[in-house]
Design an enzyme around this catalytic site. Structure first.
Site, PDB file in Angstrom:
ATOM      1  CE1 TYR A   1      -1.526  -0.519  -7.993  1.00  0.00           C
ATOM      2  CE2 TYR A   1      -1.641  -2.088  -9.805  1.00  0.00           C
ATOM      3  CZ  TYR A   1      -1.011  -1.036  -9.171  1.00  0.00           C
ATOM      4  OH  TYR A   1       0.117  -0.501  -9.714  1.00  0.00           O
ATOM      5  CD  GLU A   2      -1.595  -4.432  -3.565  1.00  0.00           C
ATOM      6  OE1 GLU A   2      -1.961  -4.924  -2.480  1.00  0.00           O
ATOM      7  OE2 GLU A   2      -1.190  -5.120  -4.510  1.00  0.00           O
ATOM      8  N   GLY A   3      -6.411  -2.418  -2.441  1.00  0.00           N
ATOM      9  CA  GLY A   3      -7.477  -1.792  -1.674  1.00  0.00           C
ATOM     10  C   GLY A   3      -7.833  -0.463  -2.281  1.00  0.00           C
TER      11      GLY A   3
ATOM     12  NE  ARG B   1      -4.216  -1.937   1.671  1.00  0.00           N
ATOM     13  CZ  ARG B   1      -5.128  -2.431   2.480  1.00  0.00           C
ATOM     14  NH1 ARG B   1      -5.034  -2.227   3.790  1.00  0.00           N
ATOM     15  NH2 ARG B   1      -6.144  -3.133   2.011  1.00  0.00           N
TER      16      ARG B   1
END
Length: 565
Positions: free
Chosen positions: A426-428, A293
């Protein structure tokens, strides 16, 4: 315009974000000024001379799947080998397995430069770095001994396999299963999608971290375990043996990042090994995700930097009509100057927040101090969401600066906009980051946030004597953030969620103003940019914080019928 590594920004921001404290710890004593300068300058040369020339070619010629083999664009194999041979994959990895053991803050600077130069290729080492950290924390000694040296050297690359067609952010809905084979390993069966660098021709082996449910385990996230599933099964010494029973079904056709192969992976009773404890897979995977993140936030910064450099060069060389300063270059038009000022100041602010987060992570690791660990946790969603939002916004403005030529692929402006778009997903997604900020990161009642706000106010107070107007603006904004935080922690959780994106943006705005003010004090040549940000962009905090108090009721008044009307 050729890419130029922003070394002056890194030097200044490492100083302003407290890197000296990191280097003063026993754990990071090797991060001397000489080492830092060598890392920055050598990485800058690699990015300018080797990686940046690959960016346009990687966009024009996408990675492709040929007869079951993934081929990357011309030059990617050679470019990656320079990354690996230089030791750049394992900058922060454990020296016991071949890493340099240097701070995450330095890795963040290097990844920033690599992302600017060629984001599609930089994704390979980025995911590997995340897997290295997950294995360091959760894998058995036997797995570490086999995999970490190969990943750190760059011989093998690592991936993260979470998403399935029916299970995106709701990871607990996954269907991939794991069946014990009786020898300590498991047979992994299922399909995963959106697997970045899931296969390639740059690495000898691919190490997949795969979330799966052991047969008979509980439903939902509580029954998920994490497995290491290699493309080619190694022996105990890391020598490659038999091909595992997994394959690439297809590569995704994407808006951008064409040179980066994004695979649909099929596992058919592929042999894998448990990482961490049974049914504790989410905790292990979150180690990799949290690493990623911050790294993805720096990808947004990286594209913002590249887009800004390109736009400034174009504006300086493009003549169009009569300008107020008389030379005819469009950079002399007030609105163009405004756009470029926003691009540069936003990039600086996002980079500062990302490096502040990295320094907090390093201090948390070096000292095990709960306050530093809480700060790192607080800043991670801000760094990810703000960094990638700014990457998107700055790339968008860059197209606008180019005018009609921005819509033409030859200038490269459009590629930045396409490549960076996925980083806010992406990655949340950034909405999930904001929800995490106001929920999990506020479980302390806002104490970590208040400590950071205290520091911003103290610095602004100290700056009043030399820059009264700018300092007062920053102090007033931070006090408003304190009051909004007090109100936030008293809200119902769904009401917090309704205003979470606005709250995160306001927090980032104020942190950005803080670092701009400190930069202007440290280097008067930076005061005009600081004044631009504080007088023109910082005031957005007021309407943003107003949104955080509105709650969720008004959103649910927007019925599907009203939205379709």
């Amino acid at each position: 315009m050729p890419y130029r590594a922003p070394l002056a920004d890194f030097r200044l921001l490492l100083d302003l974000t407290g890197f000296a404290e990191v280097a003063a710890t026993e754990r990071f004593a090797d991060a001397t000024p000489e080492t830092v300068e060598a890392i920055l300058s050598e990485a800058g040369k690699l990015c300018e001379n080797t990686l940046a020339p690959l960016n346009r070619a990687g966009d024009k010629t996408a990675a492709r799947l040929e007869n079951g083999v993934v081929r990357t664009p011309a030059g990617f194999v050679e470019g990656y080998r320079e990354i690996a041979s230089g030791g750049w994959v394992g900058i922060s990895a454990d020296p016991a397995y071949g890493g340099m053991g240097l701070p995450i803050a330095l890795t963040s600077c290097v990844n920033d430069m690599m992302g600017s130069a060629c984001l599609a290729l930089q994704l390979n080492p980025l995911l590997t770095q995340g897997q290295i950290e997950a294995l360091e924390h959760h894998a058995s000694d036997a797995l570490k001994a086999i995999y970490l040296p190969k990943l750190i050297s760059g011989d093998w690359n690592g991936t993260m396999n979470l998403t399935e067609p029916q299970a995106g952010s709701d990871v607990g809905a996954l269907r991939t299963k794991a069946e014990p084979l009786g020898d300590g390993s498991y047979a992994i069966t299922g399909q995963k999608i959106y697997i970045t660098w899931g296969d390639n021709d740059t690495n000898a082996n691919v190490s997949h971290l795969v979330l799966a449910r052991i047969v008979g385990a509980a439903a939902g996230t509580k029954g998920i375990s994490l497995f290491l599933v290699p493309k080619i099964i190694p022996d105990a010494q890391g020598n490659l043996g038999a091909r595992n029973s997994l394959n690439v079904v297809s590569l995704e056709h994407k808006l951008g990042l064409h040179g980066s192969p994004t695979a649909v992976m099929q596992f058919d009773a592929a042999q894998g090994w448990l990482v961490g404890e049974e049914n504790k897979g989410m905790a292990a995977m979150f180690t990799m995700m949290n690493n990623a993140r911050l790294a993805v936030g720096m990808q947004g910064v990286a594209i913002a930097e590249a887009a800004t450099q390109t736009a400034v060069a174009y504006a300086m060389g493009r003549t169009q009509g009569k300008t107020p300063l008389g030379n005819g270059a469009i950079i002399d038009h007030a609105d163009v100057r405004r756009m470029l000022g926003q691009m540069r100041s936003e990039t600086f602010a996002a980079r500062a927040i990302g490096l502040a987060c990295a320094v907090a992570i390093d201090m948390g690791r070096a000292t095990s101090t709960p306050e530093w660990q809480a700060r790192a946790a607080l800043l991670t969603p801000i760094a990810k969401a703000y960094g990638t939002d700014i990457g998107n916004e700055v790339a968008y403005i860059g197209v606008q600066v180019h005018g009609g030529m921005g819509f033409i692929e030859e200038t490269g402006a459009a590629q930045y906009s396409r490549d960076v778009r996925v980083t806010s997903i992406y990655e949340g997604t950034n909405g999930i980051q904001a929800m995490d900020l106001v929920a999990r990161k506020m479980m302390d009642g806002g104490e970590a946030a208040y400590r950071l706000i205290d520091e911003v106010e103290a610095a602004a107070e100290a700056a009043r004597s030399s820059q009264p107007a700018l300092a007062t603006a920053v102090w007033n904004a931070s006090e408003a953030l304190r009051e909004a935080t007090e109100a936030l922690v008293g809200q119902d959780l769904n009401d917090r969620f309704a205003g979470s994106v606005a709250y995160l943006r306001a927090f980032a705005r104020i942190l950005g103003a803080h670092y701009h003010l400190q930069a202007g004090l440290a280097d008067p040549a930076r005061l005009p940019l600081a004044a631009f940000y504080i007088t023109r962009l910082l005031p957005e905090y007021a309407p943003l914080l107003a949104q955080t108090r509105e709650g969720a009721a008004g959103l649910y008044a927007l019925t599907p019928e009203a939205l379709l009307a």
